[in-house]
Scaffold this motif. Structure first.
Motif, PDB file in Angstrom:
ATOM      1  N   ALA A 153       0.839  -1.208   0.000  1.00 48.81           N
ATOM      2  CA  ALA A 153       0.000   0.000   0.000  1.00 48.81           C
ATOM      3  C   ALA A 153       0.872   1.257   0.000  1.00 48.81           C
ATOM      4  CB  ALA A 153      -0.939  -0.008   1.204  1.00 48.81           C
ATOM      5  N   THR A 154       1.978   1.234   0.757  1.00 48.79           N
ATOM      6  CA  THR A 154       2.856   2.418   0.749  1.00 48.79           C
ATOM      7  C   THR A 154       3.460   2.609  -0.642  1.00 48.79           C
ATOM      8  OG1 THR A 154       4.906   1.277   1.466  1.00 48.79           O
ATOM      9  CG2 THR A 154       3.493   2.186   3.207  1.00 48.79           C
ATOM     10  N   LYS A 155       3.799   1.511  -1.294  1.00 51.52           N
ATOM     11  CA  LYS A 155       4.441   1.632  -2.603  1.00 51.52           C
ATOM     12  C   LYS A 155       3.415   1.996  -3.682  1.00 51.52           C
ATOM     13  CE  LYS A 155       8.641   0.974  -1.239  1.00 51.52           C
ATOM     14  NZ  LYS A 155       9.653   2.029  -1.343  1.00 51.52           N
ATOM     15  N   ALA A 156       2.151   1.562  -3.508  1.00 47.70           N
ATOM     16  CA  ALA A 156       1.095   2.007  -4.439  1.00 47.70           C
ATOM     17  C   ALA A 156       0.981   3.525  -4.350  1.00 47.70           C
ATOM     18  CB  ALA A 156      -0.231   1.339  -4.087  1.00 47.70           C
ATOM     19  N   TYR A 157       1.083   4.051  -3.141  1.00 47.91           N
ATOM     20  CA  TYR A 157       1.065   5.510  -2.937  1.00 47.91           C
ATOM     21  C   TYR A 157       2.246   6.151  -3.682  1.00 47.91           C
ATOM     22  CZ  TYR A 157       1.550  10.031  -0.609  1.00 47.91           C
ATOM     23  OH  TYR A 157       1.690  11.369  -0.360  1.00 47.91           O
ATOM     24  N   VAL A 158       3.427   5.550  -3.533  1.00 49.48           N
ATOM     25  CA  VAL A 158       4.629   6.145  -4.149  1.00 49.48           C
ATOM     26  C   VAL A 158       4.491   6.180  -5.673  1.00 49.48           C
ATOM     27  CG1 VAL A 158       7.128   5.912  -4.499  1.00 49.48           C
ATOM     28  CG2 VAL A 158       6.146   5.478  -2.234  1.00 49.48           C
ATOM     29  N   THR A 159       4.041   5.075  -6.258  1.00 53.44           N
ATOM     30  CA  THR A 159       3.906   5.052  -7.729  1.00 53.44           C
ATOM     31  C   THR A 159       2.843   6.045  -8.178  1.00 53.44           C
ATOM     32  OG1 THR A 159       4.647   2.753  -7.843  1.00 53.44           O
ATOM     33  CG2 THR A 159       3.397   3.568  -9.724  1.00 53.44           C
ATOM     34  N   SER A 160       1.718   6.082  -7.484  1.00 47.75           N
ATOM     35  CA  SER A 160       0.635   7.003  -7.864  1.00 47.75           C
ATOM     36  C   SER A 160       1.100   8.453  -7.742  1.00 47.75           C
ATOM     37  CB  SER A 160      -0.584   6.746  -6.975  1.00 47.75           C
ATOM     38  OG  SER A 160      -1.575   7.704  -7.233  1.00 47.75           O
ATOM     39  N   LEU A 161       1.676   8.793  -6.597  1.00 48.42           N
ATOM     40  CA  LEU A 161       2.164  10.176  -6.398  1.00 48.42           C
ATOM     41  C   LEU A 161       3.158  10.547  -7.498  1.00 48.42           C
ATOM     42  CD1 LEU A 161       2.526  12.711  -4.411  1.00 48.42           C
ATOM     43  CD2 LEU A 161       4.599  11.529  -3.679  1.00 48.42           C
ATOM     44  N   THR A 162       4.083   9.643  -7.758  1.00 48.16           N
ATOM     45  CA  THR A 162       5.174   9.954  -8.680  1.00 48.16           C
ATOM     46  C   THR A 162       4.660  10.108 -10.109  1.00 48.16           C
ATOM     47  OG1 THR A 162       6.606   8.696  -7.208  1.00 48.16           O
ATOM     48  CG2 THR A 162       7.490   9.235  -9.378  1.00 48.16           C
ATOM     49  N   GLU A 163       3.726   9.238 -10.509  1.00 49.05           N
ATOM     50  CA  GLU A 163       3.166   9.390 -11.865  1.00 49.05           C
ATOM     51  C   GLU A 163       2.393  10.707 -11.987  1.00 49.05           C
ATOM     52  OE1 GLU A 163       1.466   5.121 -12.403  1.00 49.05           O
ATOM     53  OE2 GLU A 163       1.993   5.883 -14.389  1.00 49.05           O
ATOM     54  N   SER A 164       1.677  11.077 -10.931  1.00 45.24           N
ATOM     55  CA  SER A 164       0.958  12.360 -10.967  1.00 45.24           C
ATOM     56  C   SER A 164       1.943  13.514 -11.112  1.00 45.24           C
ATOM     57  CB  SER A 164       0.135  12.564  -9.692  1.00 45.24           C
ATOM     58  OG  SER A 164      -0.867  11.590  -9.594  1.00 45.24           O
ATOM     59  N   LEU A 165       3.026  13.478 -10.313  1.00 45.01           N
ATOM     60  CA  LEU A 165       4.007  14.566 -10.365  1.00 45.01           C
ATOM     61  C   LEU A 165       4.697  14.610 -11.722  1.00 45.01           C
ATOM     62  CD1 LEU A 165       5.613  14.329  -6.791  1.00 45.01           C
ATOM     63  CD2 LEU A 165       3.647  15.679  -7.564  1.00 45.01           C
ATOM     64  N   HIS A 166       4.945  13.436 -12.293  1.00 44.77           N
ATOM     65  CA  HIS A 166       5.566  13.366 -13.625  1.00 44.77           C
ATOM     66  C   HIS A 166       4.755  14.211 -14.609  1.00 44.77           C
ATOM     67  CE1 HIS A 166       7.663  11.451 -17.038  1.00 44.77           C
ATOM     68  NE2 HIS A 166       6.485  11.509 -17.635  1.00 44.77           N
ATOM     69  N   GLU A 167       3.427  14.055 -14.543  1.00 41.78           N
ATOM     70  CA  GLU A 167       2.564  14.815 -15.473  1.00 41.78           C
ATOM     71  C   GLU A 167       2.492  16.286 -15.075  1.00 41.78           C
ATOM     72  OE1 GLU A 167       1.592  13.757 -18.314  1.00 41.78           O
ATOM     73  OE2 GLU A 167       2.286  11.726 -17.921  1.00 41.78           O
ATOM     74  N   GLU A 168       2.424  16.559 -13.764  1.00 43.00           N
ATOM     75  CA  GLU A 168       2.325  17.966 -13.323  1.00 43.00           C
ATOM     76  C   GLU A 168       3.499  18.808 -13.823  1.00 43.00           C
ATOM     77  OE1 GLU A 168       1.671  18.911  -9.210  1.00 43.00           O
ATOM     78  OE2 GLU A 168      -0.042  17.574  -9.018  1.00 43.00           O
ATOM     79  N   VAL A 169       4.695  18.193 -13.882  1.00 43.02           N
ATOM     80  CA  VAL A 169       5.882  18.991 -14.232  1.00 43.02           C
ATOM     81  C   VAL A 169       6.265  18.849 -15.709  1.00 43.02           C
ATOM     82  CG1 VAL A 169       6.768  18.846 -11.872  1.00 43.02           C
ATOM     83  CG2 VAL A 169       7.595  17.229 -13.595  1.00 43.02           C
TER      84      VAL A 169
END
Ligand code: NAP
Length: 260
Positions: A153-169
């Motif tokens: 669950a912690t790593k699902a958070y990490v992948t989700s957060l990181t993919e979102s940030l990838h698009e934001e920037v």
């Protein structure tokens, strides 16, 4: 020797495993690197070998340790071009049998510290119009993992957060990547009490720590959103994306049921 576009770096969890392997690659490439972990002696060994290295001894589960690393990432006089959020650990076993304080620390390190340091990294990098953020997740982030429930669950958070940030920037000159390794022999197995995996999983599923580290650094340099080292895990990740969720969950449960 690899050449990288990074002018400087900061790696958390550089005292062993994947983070240490990344520190060696960065050191060999002549990139000044801030190495972060709790075991100062190991960080000092790295700094002895690579004189441009800076040792930052910090417990990322303490407010002071986290603040010290945040401040270092935000430094204007000595900017950090690549931030690697690698420090992390796992708990294993039935959820209700795991000590709640241990679960708290796992979420605090894998989620809370990584989020704050990602925030610091982007706050520092976006005004400069360049930078690289590499968050170390796991293939465990792609599906539920009974008996590794909180870790996955912690790593699902990490992948989700990181993919979102990838698009934001996107288009800003800043690159954000999630590194999702499969099984890799490091101290992770002893810390997470999953030593039995060494015999329960065949040799071909084990990744070499140097290859994982090299793939992560190469993929963040290329600006990829996801880095999944190893052909077998690339295949599994794409299958998980198209397999019915219930089936993936049951298969994952069967894999974890008897890890011996
Ligand atoms: N090995 C695998 O099979 C595997 C697979 C997928 C993903 N991953 C991920 O890869 C990352 C690195 O793990 P690894 O396999 O290299 O494990 P490892 O050898 O146990 O390394 C973990 C690193 O994190 C540091 N760390 C732990 N708690 C910390 C804290 N409170 N504050 C600061 N640093 C801390 C440790 O340093 P100190 O103890 O010196 O503080 C160590 O340098 C983790 O995020 C892990 O979830 C590993």
């Amino acid at each position: 020797m690899e050449t990288y576009p990074f002018t400087s770096a900061l790696v958390t969890g550089a005292s062993s495993g994947i983070g240490e392997a990344m520190a060696h690659l960065l050191g060999q490439a002549g990139i000044p690197t801030v190495v972060v972990a709790r075991r100062t002696d190991r960080l000092e060994e790295l700094a002895k070998r690579y004189p441009s290295f800076e040792v930052l001894s910090a417990d990322l589960n303490s407010a002071e340790g986290l603040a010290a690393v945040e401040q270092r990432i935000l430094s204007v006089t000595s900017p950090i071009d690549l931030v690697v959020n690698n420090a992390g650990f796992g708990t294993s076993g039935l959820f209700h049998e795991i000590e709640p304080d241990r679960l708290h620390d796992e979420i605090s390190l894998n989620v809370q510290a990584l989020t704050r340091l990602s925030n610091a990294a982007l706050r520092a990098m976006l005004p400069r119009g360049r930078g690289f953020l590499l968050n170390v997740s796991s293939v465990a982030s792609f599906q539920a993992a009974p008996r590794l429930a909180v870790y996955a669950a912690t790593k699902a958070y990490v992948t989700s957060l990181t993919e979102s940030l990838h698009e934001e920037v996107r288009g800003t000159g800043v690159h954000v990547t999630a590194l999702c390794p499969g099984l890799t022999k490091t101290e992770f197995q002893s810390v997470s009490s999953t030593e039995a995996y060494a015999t329960s999983f065949p040799g071909f599923v084990w990744l070499k720590v140097d290859e994982v580290a090299a793939a992560g650094l190469a993929d963040v340099a290329k600006g990829k959103a996801l880095s999944v080292p190893g052909a077998i895990y690339k295949g599994l990740a794409s299958i998980a994306g198209v397999t019915p969720r219930g089936l993936t969950r049951r298969l994952s449960s069967m894999v974890q049921r008897n890890p011996k």
